[in-house]
Design an enzyme around this catalytic site. Structure first.
Site, PDB file in Angstrom:
ATOM      1  N   ALA A  97       0.860  -1.189   0.000  1.00 46.06           N
ATOM      2  CA  ALA A  97       0.000   0.000   0.000  1.00 46.06           C
ATOM      3  C   ALA A  97       0.891   1.232   0.000  1.00 46.06           C
ATOM      4  O   ALA A  97       0.998   1.960   0.983  1.00 46.06           O
ATOM      5  CB  ALA A  97      -0.929  -0.004   1.215  1.00 46.06           C
ATOM      6  N   CYS A 129      -5.748   1.413  -9.067  1.00 40.76           N
ATOM      7  CA  CYS A 129      -4.951   1.329  -7.849  1.00 40.76           C
ATOM      8  C   CYS A 129      -5.871   1.168  -6.641  1.00 40.76           C
ATOM      9  O   CYS A 129      -6.747   2.003  -6.412  1.00 40.76           O
ATOM     10  CB  CYS A 129      -4.089   2.571  -7.657  1.00 40.76           C
ATOM     11  SG  CYS A 129      -3.116   2.459  -6.146  1.00 40.76           S
ATOM     12  N   GLY A 163       2.412 -10.846  -7.063  1.00 36.09           N
ATOM     13  CA  GLY A 163       3.359 -11.950  -6.975  1.00 36.09           C
ATOM     14  C   GLY A 163       2.761 -13.241  -7.521  1.00 36.09           C
ATOM     15  O   GLY A 163       1.596 -13.269  -7.949  1.00 36.09           O
TER      16      GLY A 163
HETATM   17  C1  LIG Z   1       5.030  -1.861  -4.885  1.00 31.56           C
HETATM   18  C2  LIG Z   1       4.084  -1.825  -6.048  1.00 31.56           C
HETATM   19  C3  LIG Z   1       3.728  -0.602  -6.626  1.00 31.56           C
HETATM   20  C4  LIG Z   1       2.856  -0.543  -7.704  1.00 31.56           C
HETATM   21  N1  LIG Z   1       2.570   0.675  -8.275  1.00 31.56           N
HETATM   22  C5  LIG Z   1       1.764   0.731  -9.368  1.00 31.56           C
HETATM   23  C6  LIG Z   1       1.502   1.973 -10.029  1.00 31.56           C
HETATM   24  O1  LIG Z   1       2.025   3.031  -9.658  1.00 31.56           O
HETATM   25  N2  LIG Z   1       0.672   1.975 -11.109  1.00 31.56           N
HETATM   26  C7  LIG Z   1       0.099   0.815 -11.578  1.00 31.56           C
HETATM   27  O2  LIG Z   1      -0.631   0.867 -12.570  1.00 31.56           O
HETATM   28  N3  LIG Z   1       0.352  -0.375 -10.983  1.00 31.56           N
HETATM   29  C8  LIG Z   1       1.161  -0.445  -9.897  1.00 31.56           C
HETATM   30  N4  LIG Z   1       1.425  -1.673  -9.309  1.00 31.56           N
HETATM   31  C9  LIG Z   1       0.806  -2.893  -9.859  1.00 31.56           C
HETATM   32  C10 LIG Z   1       1.768  -3.653 -10.766  1.00 31.56           C
HETATM   33  O3  LIG Z   1       2.168  -2.867 -11.878  1.00 31.56           O
HETATM   34  C11 LIG Z   1       1.152  -4.961 -11.263  1.00 31.56           C
HETATM   35  O4  LIG Z   1      -0.002  -4.680 -12.004  1.00 31.56           O
HETATM   36  C12 LIG Z   1       0.764  -5.904 -10.117  1.00 31.56           C
HETATM   37  O5  LIG Z   1       1.718  -5.844  -9.097  1.00 31.56           O
HETATM   38  C13 LIG Z   1       0.588  -7.355 -10.573  1.00 31.56           C
HETATM   39  O6  LIG Z   1       1.768  -7.865 -11.168  1.00 31.56           O
HETATM   40  P1  LIG Z   1       2.878  -8.724 -10.356  1.00 31.56           P
HETATM   41  O7  LIG Z   1       2.171  -9.864  -9.710  1.00 31.56           O
HETATM   42  O8  LIG Z   1       3.866  -9.143 -11.404  1.00 31.56           O
HETATM   43  O9  LIG Z   1       3.450  -7.797  -9.349  1.00 31.56           O
HETATM   44  C14 LIG Z   1       2.306  -1.741  -8.222  1.00 31.56           C
HETATM   45  C15 LIG Z   1       2.650  -2.973  -7.642  1.00 31.56           C
HETATM   46  C16 LIG Z   1       3.530  -3.028  -6.582  1.00 31.56           C
HETATM   47  C17 LIG Z   1       3.895  -4.369  -6.006  1.00 31.56           C
END
Ligand SMILES: Cc1cc2nc3c(=O)[nH]c(=O)nc-3n(C[C@H](O)[C@H](O)[C@H](O)COP(=O)(O)O)c2cc1C
Ligand SMILES: Cc1cc2nc3c(=O)[nH]c(=O)nc-3n(C[C@H](O)[C@H](O)[C@H](O)COP(=O)(O)OP(=O)(O)OC[C@H]3O[C@@H](n4cnc5c(N)ncnc54)[C@H](O)[C@@H]3O)c2cc1C
Ligand code: FES
Lengths: 293, 339
Positions: free
Chosen positions: B107, B166, B253
């Site tokens: 968050a 978000c 993740g």
């Molecule tokens: C620490 C963190 C910050 C994130 N910030 C953004 C963001 O600024 N804008 C956005 O569209 N998605 C954001 N996300 C979402 C990721 O881009 C992604 O859609 C999501 O984490 C799922 O993919 P993953 O399982 O590979 O992490 C963020 C995710 C994490 C973990």
């Protein structure tokens, strides 16, 4: 990490001139080369230093070559379901051997305490901005509890310097697990446990001029406080230092999502806004934090 | 400790021990920064924009000052940058992250230095390095989004990714992304401000993803990226209190991979032609390939990049090998087709 047979692509080197972001580049001596990513390291030894406190030594030539006092490394558990980094301050470097000292507080540190010599573990680092020990001075290392380990490495580095002295003031809950190591490196060590007081008691006693400055002025007139411990302790140390016109550097802790500056999970409020503990710190000056009174 | 790295061939875009402590000599230079990167064997096309390979970084898990120290970021298919808002945002209080099996809950609350800073700092630096840039746009209101898109309209950003998903901000973000009518209005308005290829990043925290996806496409979106994080939380059983200062956060993740795949699959079934960037739990080449089979034209790597800075590049190289033995799929990607 297994093999890295990645083919020929992505060949361009980092171009220092366009990056211009290297305020805390971990080791500028590498020129344009990339930093070592997460990699595997071999455990050399694991033992219980005191009840609930583990002394772990791992072999990592890269970290050994580059780690500065106050920097930390991430460890990753071998349990693939527990993915997040566990940051630990580097506590000593001898040859290629890196020492970490940590309390068993949760699942990850429990796993690490059960490692055996010969096991492997993933490591990333060294990370963050360490202590600035560039000045010729008497360094007073003020440590509390599990904040003491990174100060031991600072002491180890200061010992090799002819233009600097070190005095360690260490506060414990009960067992004084680091006194003997600290006395190997420091010019003087004073410690205290909770039954008697805390590091502020020690600061008053040994630097505050109450009983005279029994630990001496050091070779140079200047005194600098380096501190690591629980957040409230460091705030108190920063305030004490500024009241005595002594500059202080505080090594902070934060829950980290990455440890190298990507996720913005680990922030601390500073006079210049919210900064990343993992990349802009973990060491900040009292002035940067606005903690000086 | 470094046997594995010693075998690393030169020129992977990241450090190899074999290249010595000086670490420089064996890497070939890529001339110029604007020339097409010819080294990759399998590229893709998303909404008319060519990616050197089908793997990008996911927004919020990439920062140039941090990651540029570990690998050649221009080697990625694309770099999706942290959400930018019209003015600097300071984000949520800490702790901002908690662990969960095979994942994390975060968050952060979109802490970012604002679009003006982005335009003079990260964006020009990324473009100078030769990266394909997807600029992620954040807002608390329609006006916020419109303001940022207007500022980016004649910037060198290659694509815009509108983050209406978000879960960690109280206004804007997911509240727009879960209401098809509000979303249709917002995307229609943004469409009239900029001709840049526009991707809308969708939230999985909805009952009917197809309805949401259609609203975006009807309003003029050029592509969709999915999924953003799922709302979740962890509590500390010693205190009985939530670990995150924001109480709830977004789960990401490997634990979300099957969920993300099902979202991509459903949208692809309903919308055969819209370019899709698949996101969620990707940590290796096989995961990326699975998304391509589910209907994605490209993928982005998020949480895995936080556990090893070079993870996205590693995934790109792994996917490249997998595509070598799947020439039909590779050819479709090159033509901008999914299935
Ligand atoms: C620490 C963190 C910050 C994130 N910030 C953004 C963001 O600024 N804008 C956005 O569209 N998605 C954001 N996300 C979402 C990721 O881009 C992604 O859609 C999501 O984490 C799922 O993919 P993953 O399982 O590979 O992490 C963020 C995710 C994490 C973990
Ligand atoms: C820069 C830095 C240096 C540190 N150096 C030391 C040291 O030298 N010795 C030592 O004993 N401890 C040190 N710590 C604290 C240490 O990182 C945590 O105790 C450890 O991560 C707990 O892991 P766990 O899996 O046992 O706990 P769990 O509660 O199972 O961990 C769950 C998650 O929360 C994180 N977490 C939990 N407690 C902390 C904490 N106090 N600080 C940061 N993250 C936490 C973990 O990293 C993990 O991601 C340091 C922390 C930081 C930020
Ligand atoms: S822990 Fe990710 S930015 Fe500091």
């Amino acid at each position: 990490m297994d093999t890295r047979e990645y083919g020929e692509v992505g060949a361009k080197r980092r171009q220092g001139k366009t990056m211009n972001s290297a305020s805390h580049d971990v080791h500028a001596d590498d020129g344009g080369a990339f930093l070592m990513p997460r990699h595997s390291a071999k455990i050399l030894s694991v033992r219980e230093l005191a009840p609930g406190i583990t002394h772990l030594v791992l072999e990592d030539a890269y970290v050994a070559r580059h780690a500065a006092a106050g920097q930390f490394i991430n460890l990753y558990t071998n349990d693939p379901t527990r993915m997040m980094p566990r940051p630990f301050g580097v506590s000593a470097v001898e040859g290629d051997a890196i020492t970490l000292i940590f309390a068993v507080v949760g699942s990850g540190t429990l796993d690490f305490s059960r490692l055996r010599a010969g096991d492997s573990i993933d490591v990333l680092g060294p990370l963050g901005r360490g202590f600035d020990m560039s000045r010729s001075a008497r360094y007073v290392l003020v440590g509390g509890g599990l904040g003491i380990p990174p100060l031991l490495y600072a002491a180890q580095q200061l010992m090799a310097r002819s233009d600097a002295d070190s005095l360690a003031l260490l506060g414990y809950r009960d067992i004084r697990y680091a006194d003997s190591t600290a006395s190997r490196y420091c010019d003087a060590v004073r410690s205290i446990d909770e039954s008697e007081g805390n590091v502020i008691t020690l600061l008053n006693r040994h630097l505050g001029g109450l009983d005279g400055d029994e630990c001496g002025e050091g070779k140079s007139g200047e005194t600098i406080i380096l501190s690591c411990g629980p957040h409230p302790m460091m705030k108190a140390v920063a305030q004490w230092a500024s009241a005595h016109a002594i500059p202080s550097q505080l090594s902070l802790e934060a829950r980290m999502g990455c440890g190298f500056g990507s996720c913005v999970a680990c922030v601390e409020d500073t006079v210049e806004g919210r900064k990343k503990v993992c990349m802009d710190g973990p060491v900040f000056t009292a002035d940067e934090l606005g903690w000086a009174v | 400790m470094m046997e594995s790295l010693q075998t690393d061939p030169a020129g992977t875009g990241m450090r190899s021990e074999a290249s010595g402590e000086e670490g420089r000599s064996p890497r070939a230079e890529t001339p110029g920064t604007d020339e097409p990167h010819t080294g990759w064997r399998h590229g893709t096309v998303v909404a008319g924009v060519r990616w050197k390979n089908p793997v990008g970084t996911a927004s919020g898990t990439f920062n140039l000052a941090a990651c540029g120290r570990y690998y050649d970021v221009s080697a990625m298919g694309a770099i999706s940058t942290k959400g930018v808002s019209p003015v600097p945002w300071e984000g949520n209080p800490t702790p901002r992250t908690a662990e969960t099996p095979c994942g994390t809950v975060n968050a952060v609350g979109l802490q970012n230095p604002g679009v003006e800073h982005y335009l003079i700092d990260e964006l020009p630096k990324l473009k100078a390095l030769g990266a394909t840039v997807v600029t992620n746009v954040a807002g608390h209101s329609d006006d916020d989004y419109a303001q940022v898109v207007a500022r980016l309209a004649d910037s060198p950003a290659d694509m815009l990714e509108i983050n209406v998903s978000c879960p960690n901000v109280s206004h804007g973000g997911m509240s727009v992304g879960t209401d098809p009518l509000a979303l249709f209005r917002l995307i229609g308005r943004l469409r009239s401000i900029s001709d840049k290829p526009m991707v809308v990043k969708l939230s999985p925290n909805v009952t009917d993803i197809v309805e949401i996806a259609k609203a975006c496409v009807d309003a003029g979106a050029d592509a969709l990226s999915l999924i953003n994080t799922l709302v979740g939380m962890r509590l500390d059983i010693n205190t009985g209190k939530p670990i995150l200062a924001n109480n709830t956060g977004g789960v990401s993740g490997p634990c979300i991979l099957p969920i993300a795949l099902s979202f991509v699959w459903r949208v692809r079934q309903a919308l055969p032609n819209i370019p899709i960037i698949g996101i969620g739990g990707i940590s290796k080449g096989e995961d990326a390939l699975e998304f391509l089979y589910a209907g994605a034209n490209a993928v982005e790597v998020g949480a895995a990049s936080l556990l090893d800075p070079v993870a996205p590049l590693r995934v790109a190289h792994e996917l490249e090998s997998l595509l070598d033995s799947r020439p039909q799929l590779a050819e479709k990607l090159e033509k901008g087709m999914a299935w």
